[in-house]
Motif scaffolding. Structure first.
Motif, mmCIF file in Angstrom:
data_model
loop_
_atom_site.group_PDB
_atom_site.id
_atom_site.type_symbol
_atom_site.label_atom_id
_atom_site.label_comp_id
_atom_site.label_asym_id
_atom_site.label_seq_id
_atom_site.Cartn_x
_atom_site.Cartn_y
_atom_site.Cartn_z
ATOM 1 N N ASP A 1 -8.391 -11.943 21.469
ATOM 2 C CA ASP A 1 -8.199 -13.398 21.481
ATOM 3 C C ASP A 1 -6.989 -13.807 20.628
ATOM 4 O OD1 ASP A 1 -10.438 -13.726 23.113
ATOM 5 O OD2 ASP A 1 -11.784 -13.844 21.382
ATOM 6 N N GLY A 2 -5.936 -12.979 20.692
ATOM 7 C CA GLY A 2 -4.702 -13.313 19.983
ATOM 8 C C GLY A 2 -4.698 -13.004 18.506
ATOM 9 N N GLU A 3 -5.775 -12.406 17.984
ATOM 10 C CA GLU A 3 -5.845 -12.071 16.567
ATOM 11 C C GLU A 3 -6.054 -10.576 16.382
ATOM 12 O OE1 GLU A 3 -8.658 -14.300 14.371
ATOM 13 O OE2 GLU A 3 -7.803 -16.258 14.883
ATOM 14 N N ILE A 4 -5.401 -10.007 15.365
ATOM 15 C CA ILE A 4 -5.561 -8.584 15.060
ATOM 16 C C ILE A 4 -6.912 -8.365 14.399
ATOM 17 C CG2 ILE A 4 -4.696 -6.685 13.631
ATOM 18 C CD1 ILE A 4 -1.891 -7.809 14.016
ATOM 19 N N VAL A 5 -7.689 -7.427 14.953
ATOM 20 C CA VAL A 5 -9.004 -7.131 14.375
ATOM 21 C C VAL A 5 -9.007 -5.792 13.645
ATOM 22 C CG1 VAL A 5 -10.242 -8.537 16.054
ATOM 23 C CG2 VAL A 5 -9.854 -6.113 16.543
ATOM 24 N N ALA A 6 -8.059 -4.905 13.988
ATOM 25 C CA ALA A 6 -8.024 -3.604 13.324
ATOM 26 C C ALA A 6 -6.627 -2.997 13.452
ATOM 27 C CB ALA A 6 -9.064 -2.660 13.912
ATOM 28 N N ILE A 7 -6.270 -2.204 12.439
ATOM 29 C CA ILE A 7 -4.996 -1.479 12.428
ATOM 30 C C ILE A 7 -5.299 -0.034 12.050
ATOM 31 C CG2 ILE A 7 -2.683 -1.351 11.425
ATOM 32 C CD1 ILE A 7 -3.273 -4.261 10.352
ATOM 33 N N CYS A 8 -4.779 0.903 12.833
ATOM 34 C CA CYS A 8 -5.004 2.323 12.566
ATOM 35 C C CYS A 8 -3.669 3.007 12.278
ATOM 36 C CB CYS A 8 -5.650 3.012 13.760
ATOM 37 S SG CYS A 8 -7.200 2.269 14.300
ATOM 38 N N LEU A 9 -3.589 3.685 11.142
ATOM 39 C CA LEU A 9 -2.425 4.512 10.843
ATOM 40 C C LEU A 9 -2.721 5.396 9.658
ATOM 41 C CD1 LEU A 9 0.502 2.741 8.980
ATOM 42 C CD2 LEU A 9 -1.856 1.954 8.881
ATOM 43 N N SER A 10 -2.078 6.542 9.630
ATOM 44 C CA SER A 10 -2.149 7.467 8.491
ATOM 45 C C SER A 10 -3.579 7.828 8.113
ATOM 46 C CB SER A 10 -1.427 6.862 7.275
ATOM 47 O OG SER A 10 -0.105 6.531 7.589
ATOM 48 N N GLY A 11 -4.437 7.940 9.117
ATOM 49 C CA GLY A 11 -5.810 8.332 8.832
ATOM 50 C C GLY A 11 -6.659 7.263 8.204
ATOM 51 N N ARG A 12 -6.151 6.024 8.136
ATOM 52 C CA ARG A 12 -6.921 4.919 7.567
ATOM 53 C C ARG A 12 -6.999 3.776 8.571
ATOM 54 N NH1 ARG A 12 -3.582 2.919 2.418
ATOM 55 N NH2 ARG A 12 -2.853 5.068 2.367
ATOM 56 N N ASP B 1 0.812 -1.218 0.000
ATOM 57 C CA ASP B 1 0.000 0.000 0.000
ATOM 58 C C ASP B 1 0.846 1.269 0.000
ATOM 59 O OD1 ASP B 1 -2.189 -1.572 -0.068
ATOM 60 O OD2 ASP B 1 -2.973 -1.030 1.893
ATOM 61 N N LYS B 2 2.175 1.071 -0.137
ATOM 62 C CA LYS B 2 3.105 2.204 -0.235
ATOM 63 C C LYS B 2 2.998 3.151 0.967
ATOM 64 C CE LYS B 2 3.467 2.157 -5.280
ATOM 65 N NZ LYS B 2 2.825 0.853 -5.449
ATOM 66 N N ILE B 3 2.875 2.561 2.150
ATOM 67 C CA ILE B 3 2.881 3.356 3.378
ATOM 68 C C ILE B 3 4.329 3.712 3.709
ATOM 69 C CG2 ILE B 3 2.288 3.416 5.828
ATOM 70 C CD1 ILE B 3 -0.137 3.240 4.026
ATOM 71 N N PRO B 4 4.671 4.990 3.855
ATOM 72 C CA PRO B 4 6.061 5.378 4.162
ATOM 73 C C PRO B 4 6.541 4.731 5.454
ATOM 74 C CG PRO B 4 4.775 7.296 3.528
ATOM 75 C CD PRO B 4 3.802 6.163 3.692
ATOM 76 N N PRO B 5 7.811 4.351 5.538
ATOM 77 C CA PRO B 5 8.351 3.698 6.734
ATOM 78 C C PRO B 5 8.117 4.483 8.017
ATOM 79 C CG PRO B 5 9.926 3.580 4.946
ATOM 80 C CD PRO B 5 8.821 4.467 4.476
ATOM 81 N N GLN B 6 8.228 5.840 7.929
ATOM 82 C CA GLN B 6 8.037 6.638 9.132
ATOM 83 C C GLN B 6 6.641 6.460 9.713
ATOM 84 O OE1 GLN B 6 9.155 7.570 6.229
ATOM 85 N NE2 GLN B 6 10.902 8.981 6.370
ATOM 86 N N GLU B 7 5.645 6.288 8.842
ATOM 87 C CA GLU B 7 4.267 6.158 9.307
ATOM 88 C C GLU B 7 3.985 4.747 9.826
ATOM 89 O OE1 GLU B 7 1.402 7.601 6.510
ATOM 90 O OE2 GLU B 7 2.656 9.306 5.931
ATOM 91 N N ARG B 8 4.671 3.746 9.259
ATOM 92 C CA ARG B 8 4.441 2.366 9.708
ATOM 93 C C ARG B 8 4.742 2.199 11.189
ATOM 94 N NH1 ARG B 8 7.964 -0.548 4.992
ATOM 95 N NH2 ARG B 8 7.214 0.735 3.277
ATOM 96 N N GLN B 9 5.753 2.953 11.671
ATOM 97 C CA GLN B 9 6.144 2.832 13.065
ATOM 98 C C GLN B 9 5.039 3.286 14.009
ATOM 99 O OE1 GLN B 9 9.003 0.913 12.091
ATOM 100 N NE2 GLN B 9 9.365 1.586 14.180
ATOM 101 N N ASN B 10 4.103 4.120 13.517
ATOM 102 C CA ASN B 10 3.045 4.670 14.358
ATOM 103 C C ASN B 10 1.751 3.867 14.302
ATOM 104 O OD1 ASN B 10 4.674 6.879 15.159
ATOM 105 N ND2 ASN B 10 4.214 7.932 13.237
ATOM 106 N N ALA B 11 1.776 2.715 13.653
ATOM 107 C CA ALA B 11 0.566 1.898 13.550
ATOM 108 C C ALA B 11 0.103 1.451 14.931
ATOM 109 C CB ALA B 11 0.823 0.689 12.662
ATOM 110 N N LEU B 12 -1.217 1.564 15.166
ATOM 111 C CA LEU B 12 -1.827 1.081 16.411
ATOM 112 C C LEU B 12 -2.649 -0.169 16.098
ATOM 113 C CD1 LEU B 12 -3.021 4.381 18.125
ATOM 114 C CD2 LEU B 12 -0.882 3.147 18.431
#
Length: 422
Positions: free
Chosen positions: A387-398, A371-382
């Motif tokens: 139950d041990g599984e990722i349900v959502a990822i928030c970063l860069s306004g998406r 998705d061409k997310i810049p490396p600097q922004e990847r570090q800020n992903a929340l």
């Protein structure tokens, strides 16, 4: 030769013009003992105060006696003395790394701005030959520098242009291990060089000349290309391949801890020549980012110290985390469907994280690259994990959401709102 010639040279070069306190690396051998005596005798002329740093490598029975002698010498001459015993598995590299880490620490603790070592011209010739033998790049055949940055100060080698034979005879300790063939540098000094000098008595001087000429060549290249912005892709692509090759080397030289292999360097060069858009981890925390217009290499440092590490979101509660407000509500609310009422773990990205996307999963690293997310922004992903599984990822306004690959009974919803700044 007396020390007077060396003194004139050191003064003419201004090696210590910016330094008051200097730390001398003293092993006890003839070279370092010469350095100690030289700097001790000429402290006033050079405007310095000396201190001794010694590593007891604990590899020979005499090591403790040598340390004791140096400690007494320092006491008798009112010179500060710092020592440490080597620990760990011994090798040339581990011992060197241990020494220089110790020197750097003492300099920081004692507010000393210069480390001085006794490397001379023969050491320099050995270094050039060693690097040539190991297949070093041209830019590394220049050998050691008389002055280079070290820690928060400088490393100075005042003897580097002088032959060992020019140094006076002073009291010193002989290290029998210098004659052993276990270490490559010993083999170079005791076996290879004597044989090669039979073919060419000036062999060492020729190596020094090669190193000096290499330095001149690279300096000339830097001056001729000083006005080129190599990170401008149009400028970079307009150069001949040979110029591109050395422009990239010059740019990479500013990242001392990147240490790309030859194969990795060729890969980066290929990317710059062929890719319009590229974001990728190189190594040691460095990323390369390229667009049609420009490329850059930067180190992305983890910011865990300035972040909350993680928070737990219970059903029915609201939690603020980073720049977002997360609420876990019943199924009649608006939000992301959840099929469990187990608590949600809110955290930062971790190595190896994956998200389920229907009948397959994808690593976050690959997801962000695609998705061409810049490396600097990847570090800020929340990350919101349940139950041990990722349900959502928030970063860069998406927001990226888990996609279920099987039916389930909805038990609640996760609402995510970005908190307005200010």
């Amino acid at each position: 030769m007396t020390y007077q010639k060396i003194l004139h040279y050191v003064q003419s070069q201004g090696f210590f013009s910016e330094h008051g306190n200097v730390l001398i690396a003293v092993s006890g051998g003839v070279d370092s003992m010469n350095l100690l005596h030289f700097l001790h005798i000429h402290q006033k002329e050079l405007g310095i105060v000396i201190a001794i740093a010694h590593i007891n490598h604990k590899q020979r029975p005499e090591s403790d006696n040598e340390e004791a002698y140096l400690k007494k010498w320092a006491f008798d001459h009112q010179v500060a003395f710092y020592s440490q015993s080597f620990t760990g598995k011994f090798s040339e590299k581990t011992a060197r790394d241990f020494r220089y880490a110790f020197f750097k620490r003492i300099m920081e603790e004692q507010n000393i701005s210069a480390l001085v070592t006794a490397h001379h011209a023969e050491d320099q010739a050995e270094t050039v030959f060693l690097r040539l033998l190991r297949g070093a790049r041209l830019r590394h055949l220049g050998g050691m520098k008389e002055v280079q940055s070290f820690g928060k100060g400088e490393l100075i080698r005042p003897f580097l242009t002088f032959d060992k034979s020019q140094l006076p005879s002073v009291f010193h300790f002989e290290d029998d291990s210098n004659q052993e063939t276990t270490f490559l540098r010993n083999r170079i000094r005791n076996t290879y060089f004597p044989q090669l000098k039979e073919e060419n008595p000036q062999f060492s001087k020729q190596l020094l000349s090669l190193g000096k000429e290499t330095d001149f060549l690279l300096e000339a290249f830097q001056q001729l290309t000083a006005n080129l912005d190599c990170r401008d892709c149009q400028v970079f692509h307009s150069q001949k391949p040979a110029v591109q090759y050395f422009l990239l080397q010059d740019y990479l030289s500013q990242f001392s801890d990147l240490n790309l292999s030859k194969a990795q360097f060729e890969e980066v060069l290929h990317i710059l020549r062929t890719k319009d858009h590229y974001n990728h981890l190189l190594k040691n925390g460095y990323y390369i980012t390229k667009t049609k217009e420009r490329f850059t290499i930067s180190k992305i440092s983890p910011e865990t110290d300035s972040h909350e590490n993680e928070k737990m979101l219970e059903y029915g509660n609201i939690v603020s985390f980073g720049q977002y407000r997360f609420s876990f509500r019943d199924q009649d609310s608006q939000g992301i469907p959840l099929f469990s009422q187990s608590p949600l773990l809110l955290r930062h990205r971790r190595p190896g994280d994956r998200i389920q996307l229907g009948n397959y999963s994808k690593k976050l690293r690959r997801l962000f690259i695609d998705d061409k997310i810049p490396p600097q922004e990847r570090q800020n992903a929340l990350i919101a994990e349940q139950d041990g599984e990722i349900v959502a990822i928030c970063l860069s306004g998406r927001t990226y959401l888990r996609k279920e690959f099987k039916d389930g009974i909805m038990k609640g919803k996760l609402c995510i709102q970005k908190v307005k700044e200010g």
